[in-house]
Design an enzyme around this catalytic site. Structure first.
Site, mmCIF file in Angstrom:
data_model
loop_
_atom_site.group_PDB
_atom_site.id
_atom_site.type_symbol
_atom_site.label_atom_id
_atom_site.label_comp_id
_atom_site.label_asym_id
_atom_site.label_seq_id
_atom_site.Cartn_x
_atom_site.Cartn_y
_atom_site.Cartn_z
ATOM 1 N N GLY A 134 -31.035 -50.151 -16.097
ATOM 2 C CA GLY A 134 -30.395 -51.057 -16.955
ATOM 3 C C GLY A 134 -30.928 -52.219 -18.006
ATOM 4 N N TRP B 46 -32.968 -44.040 -19.791
ATOM 5 C CA TRP B 46 -31.915 -44.802 -20.389
ATOM 6 C C TRP B 46 -30.338 -44.111 -19.944
ATOM 7 C CZ3 TRP B 46 -33.460 -44.516 -26.560
ATOM 8 C CH2 TRP B 46 -34.468 -45.515 -26.497
ATOM 9 N N LYS B 47 -30.626 -43.020 -18.807
ATOM 10 C CA LYS B 47 -29.711 -42.283 -18.236
ATOM 11 C C LYS B 47 -28.663 -41.603 -19.451
ATOM 12 C CE LYS B 47 -30.613 -44.969 -14.202
ATOM 13 N NZ LYS B 47 -30.119 -45.376 -12.847
ATOM 14 N N SER C 243 -33.108 -51.908 -10.043
ATOM 15 C CA SER C 243 -32.771 -53.429 -10.628
ATOM 16 C C SER C 243 -33.936 -54.213 -10.976
ATOM 17 C CB SER C 243 -32.065 -54.099 -9.302
ATOM 18 O OG SER C 243 -30.733 -53.493 -9.175
ATOM 19 N N HIS D 187 -34.386 -37.512 -9.655
ATOM 20 C CA HIS D 187 -33.626 -38.735 -9.792
ATOM 21 C C HIS D 187 -32.647 -38.994 -8.753
ATOM 22 C CE1 HIS D 187 -31.622 -42.374 -10.792
ATOM 23 N NE2 HIS D 187 -32.539 -42.854 -11.392
#
Ligand code: 13P
Length: 250
Positions: A234, A10-11, A212, A94
């Site tokens: 995302g 979820w960053k 992605s 990351h």
């Protein structure tokens, strides 16, 4: 057999209530699954999300940690603190931490050792930039990152590590690697594990693809022989799209 593992990173997104609602939605709609599933909320929401996922088949991951066990390290979080909150996994190295926050392979390696010593499963990220890919350096870059980040692990320790191959040019850009591009790197990584450790370790380690990943491209990626899961940014922020990726993995 390697169990497919889908994790949502979820960053630095979500409010507290959004994070809880997202976790609750995933827990409620996931149902029984053979897929291993985890979510990695921002550290300040780990406790709240831990409550929401408790007793479910959605595992909890942190996005980072510090390698020291405790002490005067203002702003940092230790592996035992993450365990205390109910974490099973921690994402380490990351590309955003490597490229924006300056983390080195040596930093990542210290964290990997500390995470394993505490009983966390590290998800260790590697991946080349667009310039490196265009210069034909993909293989050497990811090998160097693996060698540096995973240095000094025993065969047994390495077997429990998850690697995430995340080409930097594919992260958050909508430019997903083709299944063939990803599979080529994953197969190289597995060969590297066989060379550095042995064939049992190479057969056991799960290698996720990240960059992605969406419900409509996940099936082709996860259908590749050496792609054992996905680390999703995302598309993990909506219940439907995250569950769509998990459905595509079945
Ligand atoms: P996106 O899925 O948004 O490209 O992010 C990938 C990622 O960085 C997961 O860790």
């Amino acid at each position: 057999m390697r169990r497919t593992f889908i994790a949502g990173n979820w960053k630095m997104t979500q409010t507290r209530s959004e994070a809880v609602a997202l976790a609750q939605g995933i827990v409620q709609q996931l149902g029984d699954t053979s897929i291993e599933v985890a979510v990695a909320p921002p550290s300040v929401y780990l406790d709240a999300v831990s409550q929401a996922t408790k007793g479910s088949n959605v595992g909890l991951s942190a996005q980072n940690m510090y390698h020291e066990a405790n002490g005067a390290f203002t702003g940092e979080i230790s592996a035992s603190m993450l365990l205390d909150l109910g974490c099973k996994y921690v994402i380490l190295g990351h590309s955003e931490r490597r490229h924006i926050l300056g983390e080195t392979d040596t930093d990542v390696n210290r964290k990997v050792h500390a995470a394993i010593a505490a009983g966390l499963v590290p998800i260790v990220c590697v991946g080349e930039t667009l310039d490196e890919r265009e210069a034909g350096q993909t293989q050497s870059v990811v090998q160097q990152q693996c060698d540096g980040s995973l240095a000094g692990l025993t065969n047994e320790q390495m077997s429990g590590v998850v690697i995430a191959y995340e080409p930097v040019w594919a992260i958050g850009t909508g430019k997903v690697a083709t299944p063939e591009q990803a599979e080529e790197v994953h197969a190289d990584l597995r060969k590297l594990l066989e060379t550095r450790y042995n064939s049992d370790v190479a057969a056991a380690v799960r290698i996720q693809y990240g960059g992605s990943v969406k419900p409509d491209n996940a099936g082709d990626l996860l259908g590749q022989p050496n792609i054992d899961g996905a680390l999703v940014g995302g598309a993990s922020l909506k219940v439907d799209s995250f569950l769509g990726i998990i459905a595509a993995a079945k």
